[in-house]
Structures are given as structure tokens and as C-alpha cells.
Design a protein around this motif. Structure first.
Motif, PDB file in Angstrom:
ATOM      1  N   SER A 353     -85.881  91.387  36.984  1.00 20.92           N
ATOM      2  CA  SER A 353     -85.904  90.077  37.632  1.00 20.92           C
ATOM      3  C   SER A 353     -86.195  90.252  39.124  1.00 20.92           C
ATOM      4  O   SER A 353     -86.344  91.376  39.616  1.00 20.92           O
ATOM      5  CB  SER A 353     -84.554  89.363  37.446  1.00 20.92           C
ATOM      6  OG  SER A 353     -83.505  90.122  38.037  1.00 20.92           O
ATOM      7  N   TYR A 354     -86.259  89.113  39.806  1.00 26.56           N
ATOM      8  CA  TYR A 354     -86.398  89.092  41.259  1.00 26.56           C
ATOM      9  C   TYR A 354     -85.034  88.828  41.875  1.00 26.56           C
ATOM     10  O   TYR A 354     -84.417  87.806  41.597  1.00 26.56           O
ATOM     11  CB  TYR A 354     -87.373  87.993  41.689  1.00 26.56           C
ATOM     12  CG  TYR A 354     -88.830  88.385  41.598  1.00 26.56           C
ATOM     13  CD1 TYR A 354     -89.508  88.864  42.705  1.00 26.56           C
ATOM     14  CD2 TYR A 354     -89.521  88.266  40.395  1.00 26.56           C
ATOM     15  CE1 TYR A 354     -90.841  89.224  42.632  1.00 26.56           C
ATOM     16  CE2 TYR A 354     -90.860  88.621  40.302  1.00 26.56           C
ATOM     17  CZ  TYR A 354     -91.515  89.096  41.423  1.00 26.56           C
ATOM     18  OH  TYR A 354     -92.843  89.445  41.347  1.00 26.56           O
ATOM     19  N   ALA A 355     -84.564  89.769  42.705  1.00 26.22           N
ATOM     20  CA  ALA A 355     -83.317  89.515  43.432  1.00 26.22           C
ATOM     21  C   ALA A 355     -83.532  88.412  44.465  1.00 26.22           C
ATOM     22  O   ALA A 355     -82.646  87.598  44.725  1.00 26.22           O
ATOM     23  CB  ALA A 355     -82.826  90.792  44.112  1.00 26.22           C
ATOM     24  N   ASP A 356     -84.701  88.396  45.076  1.00 28.67           N
ATOM     25  CA  ASP A 356     -85.130  87.320  45.969  1.00 28.67           C
ATOM     26  C   ASP A 356     -86.647  87.359  46.000  1.00 28.67           C
ATOM     27  O   ASP A 356     -87.286  88.118  45.260  1.00 28.67           O
ATOM     28  CB  ASP A 356     -84.529  87.458  47.379  1.00 28.67           C
ATOM     29  CG  ASP A 356     -84.797  88.813  48.008  1.00 28.67           C
ATOM     30  OD1 ASP A 356     -85.977  89.197  48.101  1.00 28.67           O
ATOM     31  OD2 ASP A 356     -83.831  89.491  48.397  1.00 28.67           O
ATOM     32  N   LEU A 360     -87.703  93.146  44.002  1.00 30.99           N
ATOM     33  CA  LEU A 360     -87.624  93.276  42.550  1.00 30.99           C
ATOM     34  C   LEU A 360     -86.363  94.051  42.186  1.00 30.99           C
ATOM     35  O   LEU A 360     -85.950  94.965  42.909  1.00 30.99           O
ATOM     36  CB  LEU A 360     -88.854  94.023  42.024  1.00 30.99           C
ATOM     37  CG  LEU A 360     -90.117  93.182  41.800  1.00 30.99           C
ATOM     38  CD1 LEU A 360     -91.309  94.091  41.526  1.00 30.99           C
ATOM     39  CD2 LEU A 360     -89.917  92.220  40.648  1.00 30.99           C
ATOM     40  N   ARG A 361     -85.772  93.681  41.041  1.00 26.14           N
ATOM     41  CA  ARG A 361     -84.531  94.319  40.626  1.00 26.14           C
ATOM     42  C   ARG A 361     -84.616  94.708  39.152  1.00 26.14           C
ATOM     43  O   ARG A 361     -85.013  93.899  38.304  1.00 26.14           O
ATOM     44  CB  ARG A 361     -83.346  93.382  40.851  1.00 26.14           C
ATOM     45  CG  ARG A 361     -82.001  93.979  40.435  1.00 26.14           C
ATOM     46  CD  ARG A 361     -80.873  93.005  40.736  1.00 26.14           C
ATOM     47  NE  ARG A 361     -81.062  91.757  40.004  1.00 26.14           N
ATOM     48  CZ  ARG A 361     -80.498  90.598  40.332  1.00 26.14           C
ATOM     49  NH1 ARG A 361     -79.702  90.548  41.396  1.00 26.14           N
ATOM     50  NH2 ARG A 361     -80.727  89.506  39.627  1.00 26.14           N
ATOM     51  N   VAL A 362     -84.214  95.959  38.868  1.00 23.97           N
ATOM     52  CA  VAL A 362     -84.102  96.444  37.490  1.00 23.97           C
ATOM     53  C   VAL A 362     -82.669  96.911  37.301  1.00 23.97           C
ATOM     54  O   VAL A 362     -82.167  97.741  38.069  1.00 23.97           O
ATOM     55  CB  VAL A 362     -85.082  97.605  37.224  1.00 23.97           C
ATOM     56  CG1 VAL A 362     -84.897  98.116  35.794  1.00 23.97           C
ATOM     57  CG2 VAL A 362     -86.514  97.176  37.446  1.00 23.97           C
ATOM     58  N   PRO A 430     -88.710  96.756  47.256  1.00 22.30           N
ATOM     59  CA  PRO A 430     -89.383  95.687  48.023  1.00 22.30           C
ATOM     60  C   PRO A 430     -90.799  95.463  47.491  1.00 22.30           C
ATOM     61  O   PRO A 430     -91.508  96.404  47.144  1.00 22.30           O
ATOM     62  CB  PRO A 430     -89.397  96.238  49.446  1.00 22.30           C
ATOM     63  CG  PRO A 430     -89.387  97.717  49.277  1.00 22.30           C
ATOM     64  CD  PRO A 430     -88.587  97.987  48.035  1.00 22.30           C
ATOM     65  N   VAL A 431     -91.198  94.199  47.462  1.00 23.99           N
ATOM     66  CA  VAL A 431     -92.532  93.864  47.008  1.00 23.99           C
ATOM     67  C   VAL A 431     -93.473  93.652  48.192  1.00 23.99           C
ATOM     68  O   VAL A 431     -94.657  93.451  48.000  1.00 23.99           O
ATOM     69  CB  VAL A 431     -92.525  92.607  46.120  1.00 23.99           C
ATOM     70  CG1 VAL A 431     -91.693  92.856  44.906  1.00 23.99           C
ATOM     71  CG2 VAL A 431     -92.009  91.402  46.889  1.00 23.99           C
TER      72      VAL A 431
END
Length: 431
Positions: A353-356, A360-362, A430-431
Motif C-alpha cells: 500500500s501507500y503509507a502516504d 510505498l509500504r510493504v 520513497p517514490v
């Protein structure tokens, strides 16, 4: 060139320039003032001569012209309104001073007639005073420069002494005494900050050396064990195996040791690759890397239930895209999945998902035995294995490698675990 020499040279040149500029300023205005005073003196002398000579009725009157000559080399001419010379008198000019004659013209009116009085003379006293001033300035500047050089050397040595002390202390630090530290002085000025920074660097180097020593110790132990086992198996087979069945059994045991060595070597090489200079980061899809890692995990643990959850995707031209290295990211995610599947018999939960909007968060969660608090501080040490990993395959390289890969991509890896309550690994990139 030494810093001390540079400081002294630049300080001397700066002060010398200021002194020369100030001396030139003083000399110029003193010379201008001398010229102005002498011109006023000549004008006064010219007017006096004109007043005496013209009022006497004729320039060649009863007053002797030489009675009016008061300055060195003084020359006077009185001109009529028509330019006719009415009076001219000149004193002898001392040898070598002819080039110092200065002249001026003064108008004089008497009984309605306008005369012109020309006067020239040598300002012997004023020039002598100016020469004395020049000599004083030259000698004073040379003396001041010598004092400045001495003062510059003294103060440069005084200010650079702490740096020399730091250099002397640093030269005594070697690989065998990395625990030694540099004196930080008052901990306020720039040199103290340099010493503090150097001590911080030493602490990091010492920690890296200790980690390297620990890594080499564990690596040599891990490599020595299967090698010794393989050697014993082969020697036993050579000495006692008399039939094909026993030989095959020994060969199978040796092959298992070789596979163990290959897996350990590959893990060490992958860890070393993560320590190499940063690879070129290109746009990659994290969901594709995670899908590939899931495929590897399901192939290795075919009976394990792995549940994937994908969170909301923000409006973006390329969802789950980030700059990175696809191979390293896939390896890091597989290591987390491998640990979760290895220690958990129940389902493994994977959340992407997206943390913000910019992260990106796994998250990989298992229901295994968890990790004791005493072992959690050492999870990222290469070849370290927690007590809960006893009897499980592995070398303690997965989490250290994963942490290096995540840091290489500017992200963070967090491990949350409690004994008997499972473990959750969270990666933020970070994206």
C-alpha cells in the motif's frame, strides 16, 4: 604550502596593502598641503613686492629689489596691463635645484591700473619636510611589516597549535587502537567541532571494524563446519565404503554439504554486492517485484498460505513505481517472505500500500515464535541467528541484506516482534 605559511603570507600582504595605501594617502595630502601653503606664501610675497615697488612710484624706485627677496631662488616679474615687463629680478638658483622651481601669477590693482605679478621660488623647507615624512613612512612601514610578520607567525602558531595537537593524536590511532579518541577541547570552537566530528567518525569506523571482525568470525565458522563435514564424509567413504550402496549414501551426504556451502557462498556474495557502489536506479514497479518474490516463496514453500492485500492506489501515471534496482528489491522482499514462511505454519499476510502520497509500504506478518527482545538489537548483524531460529535452515544473512538494499533505496526497514506473538517486517520506500 603549509596553512601557517599561507596565513602569515596573506595576513602580511593584507596589512602591507593597508599600510601602503594609508601612507600614500598621508603623503599625497601632505604634498598637496605643502604646495598650497607655498603658493599662498608666494602670493603674499608677490603682493608685498608689488605694493612696495609700485607705490614707490616706479618699479625701479628707492627700494632695492633684493631687499624683498626672501625665498630660495625667488624670481619676480611685474607686467603692465599691456604685458610689458616693468620689473624683473631673479635670485641665484642653487645647483641641482632648478627643477624644483614653482611659480604662480597674482593680479594686483593700484590707482585703477591692473598689473600682473609673476613669482617663482623653491620651497626648500617644505620639500625637506616632505622628504623627511617620506623617509619616516618608508622606515615605519618596513618596521611595521617586520612586526606584522612576527605577530602573524606568533598568532598563526597559537591558533594552529590545537590542530597540530589533533594531528599528533590522530597519527597515534591505528587499526589496533581504534577505541582511542581525540581531545575535544572546549567543545565550542571550530577545532573542537572538528575533533568531535573525527571522534564520531572513529566510532563509526570502530563499529564497522567490530562488525567486520564478527562477520569474518561467523563466516569462517559457518564455512568451516560444512567443509569439515564434507572432508570427514569423503575420508570415511574412501576408507570404509566397500559397495556401491554405501558409496551412494556418502555421496548424497557430501552433496548436501556442497549445497549448503553453495547457498552460504551465494548469500555472502549477495551481501557483498549490496555493499558495493550504488547501482544505477531506474523506474521499477514494486508490485511486480513483490509478485516475483511471492512466486519464489510459493515455489520454495508449496504448502504455505500467503495472503496478499493491495491497498488503495492514489491517482498516478504509474502506480507502485519508484526509482530502484528490480533484482535487489526482489531479493530483499523474498528474504522477508522466506523468513515468514520458514517460521510460521499458519497463513502469512503480505500488504502492499501507500503509507502516504510519497511513500510505498510493504508489510509482511507471520504467526511464528517471534523474536526475544535480547536478540532484536542484533537482527541486522550478518550471520547472527536468534535463539528462536535454532534447528531452522539459514545463515543469518537475509535481514542484513534486506536492510542494506532498503537503505540503498533511501527507505527504512522496521521489525516488530514479541516472543510467541509472531513477527511483522515493514519496508518503507520513497517514490
Amino acid at each position: 604550502m603549509l596553512i601557517r605559511t599561507k596565513l602569515i603570507l596573506r595576513f602580511t600582504l593584507l596589512v602591507a596593502g593597508l599600510l601602503v595605501g594609508f601612507s600614500a594617502f598621508v603623503y599625497y595630502f601632505q604634498a598637496a598641503a605643502r604646495r598650497q601653503r607655498f603658493v599662498h606664501r608666494m602670493e603674499a610675497s608677490a603682493l608685498l613686492a608689488a605694493r612696495v615697488l609700485i607705490r614707490s612710484g616706479h618699479p625701479a624706485g628707492p627700494v632695492h629689489p633684493r631687499d624683498l627677496l626672501m625665498m630660495t631662488g625667488e624670481r619676480i616679474r611685474i607686467l603692465s596691463p599691456a604685458g610689458q615687463v616693468l620689473f624683473a629680478e631673479a635670485a641665484a638658483v642653487p645647483a641641482g635645484l632648478a627643477g624644483q622651481l614653482e611659480s604662480t601669477r597674482v593680479p594686483y590693482t593700484a590707482q585703477g591700473t591692473r598689473y600682473q605679478v609673476e613669482i617663482a621660488a623653491i620651497d626648500r623647507l617644505g620639500r625637506s619636510q616632505l622628504d623627511t615624512l617620506r623617509l619616516i613612512l618608508v622606515v615605519g612601514n618596513v618596521g611595521a611589516l617586520l612586526l606584522i610578520i612576527g605577530a602573524g607567525w606568533f598568532f598563526a602558531d597559537e591558533f594552529l597549535r590545537p590542530i597540530a595537537r589533533v594531528v599528533e593524536q590522530v597519527e597515534q590511532i591505528t587499526a589496533s587502537n581504534l577505541s582511542q579518541r581525540v581531545d575535544e577541547g572546549n567543545r565550542r570552537d571550530e577545532i573542537a567541532r572538528l575533533a568531535i566530528t573525527f571522534n564520531q567518525m572513529l566510532a563509526g569506523v570502530e563499529q564497522a571494524f567490530e562488525a567486520q571482525k564478527s562477520f569474518l568470525s561467523h563466516a569462517s565458522h559457518e564455512l568451516r563446519t560444512p567443509l569439515a563435514t564434507l572432508l570427514g564424509t569423503l575420508e570415511t567413504s574412501l576408507a570404509y565404503d566397500d559397495n556401491l550402496g554405501d558409496s551412494k549414501e556418502s555421496i548424497e551426504s557430501g552433496l548436501e554439504d556442497v549445497r549448503h556451502l553453495i547457498a552460504l557462498t551465494n548469500g555472502l556474495l549477495t551481501l557483498a554486492r549490496a555493499d558495493a557502489p550504488s547501482p544505477r536506479l531506474l523506474p521499477v514497479r514494486l508490485d511486480e517485484c513483490l509478485t516475483q518474490a511471492l512466486g519464489y516463496a510459493q515455489a520454495k514453500y508449496p504448502g504455505r498460505d500467503v495472503q496478499l492485500h493491495v491497498g488503495p492506489v492514489p491517482a498516478a501515471a504509474e502506480p507502485f513505481s519508484l526509482p530502484g534496482n528490480a533484482e535487489l528489491l526482489t531479493t530483499a522482499l523474498f528474504n522477508l517472505l522466506d523468513n515468514a514462511c520458514k517460521y510460521s505454519q499458519a497463513a502469512v499476510s503480505v500488504d502492499l500500500s501507500y503509507a502516504d502520497a510519497h511513500t510505498l509500504r510493504v508489510r509482511v506478518a507471520d504467526t511464528g515464535p517471534g523474536i526475544a527482545p535480547a536478540d532484536q538489537a542484533r537482527l541486522f548483524e550478518p550471520l547472527f541467528r536468534a535463539r528462536s531460529a535454532a534447528g531452522r535452515p539459514g545463515f543469518g544473512l537475509g535481514l542484513p541484506l534486506t536492510q542494506k538494499v532498503v537503505r540503498l533505496h533511501g527507505g527504512q526497514l522496521e521489525i516488530e516482534s514479541a516472543a510467541g506473538a509472531g513477527t511483522t517486517a515493514t519496508v518503507r520506500l520513497p517514490v
